[in-house]
Design a protein around this motif. Structure first.
Motif, PDB file in Angstrom:
ATOM      1  N   SER A  56     -18.971  29.640   6.352  1.00 14.34           N
ATOM      2  CA  SER A  56     -18.286  29.847   7.619  1.00 14.34           C
ATOM      3  C   SER A  56     -19.323  29.787   8.728  1.00 14.34           C
ATOM      4  CB  SER A  56     -17.589  31.210   7.649  1.00 14.34           C
ATOM      5  OG  SER A  56     -16.597  31.285   6.661  1.00 14.34           O
ATOM      6  N   TYR A  57     -18.945  29.217   9.875  1.00 10.48           N
ATOM      7  CA  TYR A  57     -19.894  29.115  10.980  1.00 10.48           C
ATOM      8  C   TYR A  57     -19.172  28.897  12.295  1.00 10.48           C
ATOM      9  CZ  TYR A  57     -19.095  24.083  10.689  1.00 10.48           C
ATOM     10  OH  TYR A  57     -18.501  22.841  10.678  1.00 10.48           O
ATOM     11  N   VAL A  58     -19.878  29.154  13.394  1.00 11.18           N
ATOM     12  CA  VAL A  58     -19.420  28.799  14.733  1.00 11.18           C
ATOM     13  C   VAL A  58     -20.289  27.654  15.221  1.00 11.18           C
ATOM     14  CG1 VAL A  58     -18.483  31.069  15.305  1.00 11.18           C
ATOM     15  CG2 VAL A  58     -20.855  30.557  15.848  1.00 11.18           C
ATOM     16  N   ALA A  59     -19.727  26.773  16.029  1.00 17.07           N
ATOM     17  CA  ALA A  59     -20.449  25.583  16.476  1.00 17.07           C
ATOM     18  C   ALA A  59     -21.473  25.883  17.571  1.00 17.07           C
ATOM     19  CB  ALA A  59     -19.469  24.519  16.961  1.00 17.07           C
ATOM     20  N   LYS A  60     -21.205  26.897  18.386  1.00 18.89           N
ATOM     21  CA  LYS A  60     -22.103  27.206  19.509  1.00 18.89           C
ATOM     22  C   LYS A  60     -22.457  28.698  19.510  1.00 18.89           C
ATOM     23  CE  LYS A  60     -20.092  23.562  22.327  1.00 18.89           C
ATOM     24  NZ  LYS A  60     -19.337  23.262  23.536  1.00 18.89           N
ATOM     25  N   PRO A  61     -23.308  29.140  18.593  1.00 21.74           N
ATOM     26  CA  PRO A  61     -23.629  30.568  18.518  1.00 21.74           C
ATOM     27  C   PRO A  61     -24.290  31.114  19.782  1.00 21.74           C
ATOM     28  CG  PRO A  61     -25.095  29.303  17.107  1.00 21.74           C
ATOM     29  CD  PRO A  61     -24.036  28.353  17.602  1.00 21.74           C
ATOM     30  N   GLU A  62     -24.941  30.254  20.530  1.00 25.47           N
ATOM     31  CA  GLU A  62     -25.603  30.715  21.756  1.00 25.47           C
ATOM     32  C   GLU A  62     -24.601  31.255  22.774  1.00 25.47           C
ATOM     33  OE1 GLU A  62     -24.725  26.354  22.370  1.00 25.47           O
ATOM     34  OE2 GLU A  62     -25.505  27.533  20.720  1.00 25.47           O
ATOM     35  N   GLU A  63     -23.355  30.825  22.698  1.00 29.72           N
ATOM     36  CA  GLU A  63     -22.339  31.317  23.630  1.00 29.72           C
ATOM     37  C   GLU A  63     -21.900  32.736  23.304  1.00 29.72           C
ATOM     38  OE1 GLU A  63     -19.116  28.613  24.233  1.00 29.72           O
ATOM     39  OE2 GLU A  63     -20.443  26.990  24.860  1.00 29.72           O
ATOM     40  N   LEU A  64     -22.282  33.252  22.154  1.00 27.69           N
ATOM     41  CA  LEU A  64     -21.961  34.627  21.786  1.00 27.69           C
ATOM     42  C   LEU A  64     -23.081  35.597  22.147  1.00 27.69           C
ATOM     43  CD1 LEU A  64     -20.387  33.936  18.289  1.00 27.69           C
ATOM     44  CD2 LEU A  64     -19.181  34.505  20.398  1.00 27.69           C
ATOM     45  N   ALA A  65     -24.216  35.067  22.567  1.00 28.36           N
ATOM     46  CA  ALA A  65     -25.352  35.917  22.931  1.00 28.36           C
ATOM     47  C   ALA A  65     -25.039  36.684  24.210  1.00 28.36           C
ATOM     48  CB  ALA A  65     -26.604  35.067  23.123  1.00 28.36           C
ATOM     49  N   PRO A  66     -25.619  37.867  24.354  1.00 25.37           N
ATOM     50  CA  PRO A  66     -25.399  38.628  25.589  1.00 25.37           C
ATOM     51  C   PRO A  66     -25.916  37.859  26.799  1.00 25.37           C
ATOM     52  CG  PRO A  66     -26.664  39.911  23.988  1.00 25.37           C
ATOM     53  CD  PRO A  66     -26.498  38.542  23.432  1.00 25.37           C
ATOM     54  N   LYS A  67     -25.234  38.045  27.920  1.00 27.94           N
ATOM     55  CA  LYS A  67     -25.711  37.425  29.155  1.00 27.94           C
ATOM     56  C   LYS A  67     -27.041  38.050  29.519  1.00 27.94           C
ATOM     57  CE  LYS A  67     -21.374  36.187  31.352  1.00 27.94           C
ATOM     58  NZ  LYS A  67     -20.562  36.356  32.554  1.00 27.94           N
ATOM     59  N   LYS A  68     -27.910  37.255  30.091  1.00 28.91           N
ATOM     60  CA  LYS A  68     -29.202  37.772  30.528  1.00 28.91           C
ATOM     61  C   LYS A  68     -28.970  38.679  31.740  1.00 28.91           C
ATOM     62  CE  LYS A  68     -31.828  33.963  28.746  1.00 28.91           C
ATOM     63  NZ  LYS A  68     -32.739  32.879  28.965  1.00 28.91           N
ATOM     64  N   ALA A  69     -29.676  39.800  31.741  1.00 32.88           N
ATOM     65  CA  ALA A  69     -29.534  40.753  32.835  1.00 32.88           C
ATOM     66  C   ALA A  69     -30.059  40.158  34.131  1.00 32.88           C
ATOM     67  CB  ALA A  69     -30.283  42.042  32.503  1.00 32.88           C
ATOM     68  N   LYS A  70     -29.342  40.415  35.196  1.00 34.03           N
ATOM     69  CA  LYS A  70     -29.795  39.951  36.514  1.00 34.03           C
ATOM     70  C   LYS A  70     -30.894  40.871  37.001  1.00 34.03           C
ATOM     71  CE  LYS A  70     -25.426  37.894  37.827  1.00 34.03           C
ATOM     72  NZ  LYS A  70     -24.329  37.902  38.786  1.00 34.03           N
ATOM     73  N   ASN A  71     -31.831  40.310  37.730  1.00 29.89           N
ATOM     74  CA  ASN A  71     -32.935  41.090  38.267  1.00 29.89           C
ATOM     75  C   ASN A  71     -32.408  42.003  39.371  1.00 29.89           C
ATOM     76  OD1 ASN A  71     -35.266  42.124  39.303  1.00 29.89           O
ATOM     77  ND2 ASN A  71     -36.362  40.175  39.309  1.00 29.89           N
ATOM     78  N   LYS A  72     -32.470  43.307  39.154  1.00 25.16           N
ATOM     79  CA  LYS A  72     -31.937  44.268  40.118  1.00 25.16           C
ATOM     80  C   LYS A  72     -32.892  44.538  41.261  1.00 25.16           C
ATOM     81  CE  LYS A  72     -28.988  46.505  36.760  1.00 25.16           C
ATOM     82  NZ  LYS A  72     -28.628  47.766  36.120  1.00 25.16           N
ATOM     83  N   ASP A  73     -34.123  44.004  41.191  1.00 29.59           N
ATOM     84  CA  ASP A  73     -35.117  44.241  42.235  1.00 29.59           C
ATOM     85  C   ASP A  73     -34.917  43.324  43.441  1.00 29.59           C
ATOM     86  OD1 ASP A  73     -36.270  46.176  40.678  1.00 29.59           O
ATOM     87  OD2 ASP A  73     -37.692  44.782  39.748  1.00 29.59           O
ATOM     88  N   ILE A  74     -34.045  42.354  43.346  1.00 30.27           N
ATOM     89  CA  ILE A  74     -33.862  41.397  44.442  1.00 30.27           C
ATOM     90  C   ILE A  74     -32.910  41.935  45.457  1.00 30.27           C
ATOM     91  CG2 ILE A  74     -33.010  39.100  45.017  1.00 30.27           C
ATOM     92  CD1 ILE A  74     -33.999  38.165  42.322  1.00 30.27           C
TER      93      ILE A  74
END
Length: 74
Positions: A56-74
């Motif tokens: 069993s597999y998914v075609a695009k596992p990278e789409e399940l990764a957490p979103k990268k945190a936005k830089n809060k210092d800006i």
């Protein structure tokens, strides 16, 4: 991201050599605990001799990764 090519020559359960591809969508789709609204179709490689799901597999596992945190210092 390029997925590694995986070749299945025989079923580990019965030794069969003929397979088909099935898919699981909608409520059976895979979601990440971090990205609940983003889901992926789950593909299955199924042995035609015994009906076992061999892979069993998914075609695009990278789409399940957490979103990268936005830089809060800006």
């Amino acid at each position: 991201m390029n997925l590694k090519k995986i070749t299945i020559d025989h079923c580990p359960f019965c030794g069969g050599t003929e397979f088909t591809k099935g898919l699981q969508q909608y409520q059976g789709a895979v979601t990440s605990s971090c990205r609940i609204l983003k889901s992926q179709t789950l593909y299955h490689i199924i042995c035609m001799d015994c009906g076992s799901v061999v892979r069993s597999y998914v075609a695009k596992p990278e789409e399940l990764a957490p979103k990268k945190a936005k830089n809060k210092d800006i």
